[in-house]
Write a protein that holds these residues in place. Structure first.
Motif, PDB file in Angstrom:
ATOM      1  N   GLU A  47       5.506  15.176  -6.075  1.00 30.55           N
ATOM      2  CA  GLU A  47       6.469  14.292  -5.416  1.00 30.55           C
ATOM      3  C   GLU A  47       5.854  13.637  -4.183  1.00 30.55           C
ATOM      4  O   GLU A  47       5.191  14.284  -3.366  1.00 30.55           O
ATOM      5  CB  GLU A  47       7.710  15.085  -4.996  1.00 30.55           C
ATOM      6  CG  GLU A  47       8.788  14.237  -4.324  1.00 30.55           C
ATOM      7  CD  GLU A  47       9.949  15.067  -3.804  1.00 30.55           C
ATOM      8  OE1 GLU A  47      10.881  14.479  -3.218  1.00 30.55           O
ATOM      9  OE2 GLU A  47       9.915  16.307  -3.972  1.00 30.55           O
ATOM     10  N   ILE A  48       6.075  12.320  -4.033  1.00 34.11           N
ATOM     11  CA  ILE A  48       5.619  11.596  -2.852  1.00 34.11           C
ATOM     12  C   ILE A  48       6.630  11.811  -1.733  1.00 34.11           C
ATOM     13  O   ILE A  48       7.815  11.524  -1.889  1.00 34.11           O
ATOM     14  CB  ILE A  48       5.462  10.091  -3.148  1.00 34.11           C
ATOM     15  CG1 ILE A  48       4.379   9.876  -4.205  1.00 34.11           C
ATOM     16  CG2 ILE A  48       5.111   9.329  -1.867  1.00 34.11           C
ATOM     17  CD1 ILE A  48       4.220   8.424  -4.624  1.00 34.11           C
ATOM     18  N   LEU A  49       6.144  12.324  -0.607  1.00 36.11           N
ATOM     19  CA  LEU A  49       7.032  12.638   0.515  1.00 36.11           C
ATOM     20  C   LEU A  49       7.066  11.534   1.565  1.00 36.11           C
ATOM     21  O   LEU A  49       8.096  11.329   2.211  1.00 36.11           O
ATOM     22  CB  LEU A  49       6.598  13.950   1.181  1.00 36.11           C
ATOM     23  CG  LEU A  49       6.570  15.197   0.300  1.00 36.11           C
ATOM     24  CD1 LEU A  49       6.132  16.407   1.117  1.00 36.11           C
ATOM     25  CD2 LEU A  49       7.947  15.445  -0.319  1.00 36.11           C
ATOM     26  N   HIS A  50       5.935  10.830   1.739  1.00 36.01           N
ATOM     27  CA  HIS A  50       5.874   9.816   2.798  1.00 36.01           C
ATOM     28  C   HIS A  50       4.726   8.860   2.517  1.00 36.01           C
ATOM     29  O   HIS A  50       3.705   9.242   1.931  1.00 36.01           O
ATOM     30  CB  HIS A  50       5.673  10.490   4.162  1.00 36.01           C
ATOM     31  CG  HIS A  50       5.887   9.586   5.330  1.00 36.01           C
ATOM     32  ND1 HIS A  50       4.901   8.757   5.820  1.00 36.01           N
ATOM     33  CD2 HIS A  50       6.981   9.360   6.112  1.00 36.01           C
ATOM     34  CE1 HIS A  50       5.371   8.072   6.850  1.00 36.01           C
ATOM     35  NE2 HIS A  50       6.630   8.414   7.053  1.00 36.01           N
ATOM     36  N   LEU A  51       4.884   7.589   2.960  1.00 34.31           N
ATOM     37  CA  LEU A  51       3.863   6.572   2.744  1.00 34.31           C
ATOM     38  C   LEU A  51       3.551   5.836   4.044  1.00 34.31           C
ATOM     39  O   LEU A  51       4.455   5.569   4.840  1.00 34.31           O
ATOM     40  CB  LEU A  51       4.334   5.556   1.695  1.00 34.31           C
ATOM     41  CG  LEU A  51       4.560   6.090   0.275  1.00 34.31           C
ATOM     42  CD1 LEU A  51       5.264   5.050  -0.571  1.00 34.31           C
ATOM     43  CD2 LEU A  51       3.245   6.495  -0.362  1.00 34.31           C
ATOM     44  N   ASP A  52       2.274   5.515   4.227  1.00 32.00           N
ATOM     45  CA  ASP A  52       1.838   4.709   5.372  1.00 32.00           C
ATOM     46  C   ASP A  52       1.305   3.378   4.857  1.00 32.00           C
ATOM     47  O   ASP A  52       0.479   3.353   3.932  1.00 32.00           O
ATOM     48  CB  ASP A  52       0.725   5.413   6.152  1.00 32.00           C
ATOM     49  CG  ASP A  52       1.242   6.593   6.975  1.00 32.00           C
ATOM     50  OD1 ASP A  52       2.421   6.970   6.816  1.00 32.00           O
ATOM     51  OD2 ASP A  52       0.453   7.139   7.763  1.00 32.00           O
ATOM     52  N   PHE A  53       1.761   2.285   5.471  1.00 34.37           N
ATOM     53  CA  PHE A  53       1.294   0.950   5.109  1.00 34.37           C
ATOM     54  C   PHE A  53       0.747   0.240   6.342  1.00 34.37           C
ATOM     55  O   PHE A  53       1.293   0.384   7.444  1.00 34.37           O
ATOM     56  CB  PHE A  53       2.437   0.102   4.535  1.00 34.37           C
ATOM     57  CG  PHE A  53       3.037   0.627   3.258  1.00 34.37           C
ATOM     58  CD1 PHE A  53       2.500   0.284   2.026  1.00 34.37           C
ATOM     59  CD2 PHE A  53       4.162   1.443   3.294  1.00 34.37           C
ATOM     60  CE1 PHE A  53       3.069   0.760   0.851  1.00 34.37           C
ATOM     61  CE2 PHE A  53       4.729   1.917   2.120  1.00 34.37           C
ATOM     62  CZ  PHE A  53       4.182   1.578   0.899  1.00 34.37           C
ATOM     63  N   ALA A  54      -0.319  -0.552   6.147  1.00 27.11           N
ATOM     64  CA  ALA A  54      -0.877  -1.358   7.229  1.00 27.11           C
ATOM     65  C   ALA A  54      -0.647  -2.835   6.914  1.00 27.11           C
ATOM     66  O   ALA A  54      -0.917  -3.291   5.790  1.00 27.11           O
ATOM     67  CB  ALA A  54      -2.371  -1.092   7.388  1.00 27.11           C
ATOM     68  N   ARG A  55      -0.143  -3.572   7.894  1.00 26.67           N
ATOM     69  CA  ARG A  55       0.026  -5.009   7.720  1.00 26.67           C
ATOM     70  C   ARG A  55      -1.350  -5.665   7.603  1.00 26.67           C
ATOM     71  O   ARG A  55      -2.296  -5.295   8.295  1.00 26.67           O
ATOM     72  CB  ARG A  55       0.773  -5.611   8.907  1.00 26.67           C
ATOM     73  CG  ARG A  55       2.180  -5.062   9.120  1.00 26.67           C
ATOM     74  CD  ARG A  55       2.850  -5.760  10.292  1.00 26.67           C
ATOM     75  NE  ARG A  55       4.187  -5.218  10.552  1.00 26.67           N
ATOM     76  CZ  ARG A  55       4.435  -4.234  11.407  1.00 26.67           C
ATOM     77  NH1 ARG A  55       3.425  -3.693  12.096  1.00 26.67           N
ATOM     78  NH2 ARG A  55       5.663  -3.792  11.588  1.00 26.67           N
ATOM     79  N   ILE A  56      -1.455  -6.650   6.715  1.00 30.79           N
ATOM     80  CA  ILE A  56      -2.741  -7.323   6.524  1.00 30.79           C
ATOM     81  C   ILE A  56      -2.530  -8.806   6.257  1.00 30.79           C
ATOM     82  O   ILE A  56      -1.429  -9.254   5.920  1.00 30.79           O
ATOM     83  CB  ILE A  56      -3.525  -6.720   5.333  1.00 30.79           C
ATOM     84  CG1 ILE A  56      -2.691  -6.828   4.051  1.00 30.79           C
ATOM     85  CG2 ILE A  56      -3.967  -5.316   5.587  1.00 30.79           C
ATOM     86  CD1 ILE A  56      -3.490  -6.558   2.810  1.00 30.79           C
ATOM     87  N   SER A  57      -3.637  -9.552   6.401  1.00 27.31           N
ATOM     88  CA  SER A  57      -3.698 -10.926   5.920  1.00 27.31           C
ATOM     89  C   SER A  57      -4.409 -10.892   4.580  1.00 27.31           C
ATOM     90  O   SER A  57      -5.359 -10.117   4.388  1.00 27.31           O
ATOM     91  CB  SER A  57      -4.485 -11.804   6.901  1.00 27.31           C
ATOM     92  OG  SER A  57      -3.838 -11.867   8.161  1.00 27.31           O
TER      93      SER A  57
END
Length: 214
Positions: free
Chosen positions: A85-95
């Motif tokens: 199970e996926i508990l948490h996700l991190d995303f980085a803003r990009i161009s």
């Protein structure tokens, strides 16, 4: 590269472990978006579509947050202790035109020559780290192993990467190896045991004859 997936991301103000548990019970995945000089934004994502996209190798997403769409790169996944199970996700803003570094799954193709001789293909790496434009991240890197014989290695330098995709791993890094079949040693046959056990205290025939002759 497949089409970029758009996820409806619900902005959330409450933080903490208890809030994340509540979000997961509601059928969503908690996450955070950061980078590009903007503050962190906590979000809740649809579990089914997000999970399916990640399992298919997606790295780049469009997040629709309160009507504003942002291009983001998946940076980190936190799984439960069982890795399911996926508990948490991190995303980085990009161009989309910036150069990013990502891990891309390796898809092994074909049957190695060494397998036909009893060898076993051992996958030393199932992902390769590459650099490329954010909008050109491949879903996978196909690697043909048919030419590998017994004890042969396939290195990063042997892989043909798509145009614009550059490996960041050392060229001599072994990706796959064909191990020779193991030979099992045959144990020596145990010595044949006597069918008639010797009786303690009993004189042997020659000993008896000697006694009689005295």
């Amino acid at each position: 590269m497949s089409d970029t997936i758009t996820l409806e991301a619900e902005k959330r103000d409450k933080l903490g472990t208890r809030e994340c548990r509540r979000i997961r019970k509601a059928g969503k995945i908690p996450g955070v978006v950061y980078g590009h000089g903007e503050g962190n934004t906590s979000v809740a994502l649809p579990t089914k579509l997000t999970t399916e996209s990640i399992h298919k190798g997606a790295h780049l997403f469009n997040l629709d947050i309160a009507g504003k769409t942002e291009s983001v790169l998946l940076k980190d996944i936190q799984f439960d202790p069982f890795g399911v199970e996926i508990l948490h996700l991190d995303f980085a803003r990009i161009s989309l035109d910036e150069i990013v570094t990502v891990l891309v799954p390796v898809h092994f193709v074909g049957e190695a020559k060494g397998e036909k001789e009893g060898g076993i293909v051992e996958h030393e790496h199932t992902e390769v780290e590459v650099e490329c434009r954010a909008d050109s991240i491949p879903d996978e890197i196909k690697v043909n192993v048919e030419a590998l014989g017994l004890n042969d290695n396939l290195h990063v330098s042997d892989i043909t990467f798509p145009e614009g995709v550059t490996p960041t791993m050392e060229p001599d890094t072994v990706i796959a190896h064909v191990a020779a079949p193991r030979v099992t040693a045959v144990a020596d046959e145990p010595a044949e045991a006597s069918t008639e056990p010797e009786v303690l205290g009993e004189k042997k025939d020659d000993e008896g004859d000697d006694a009689k002759s005295e």
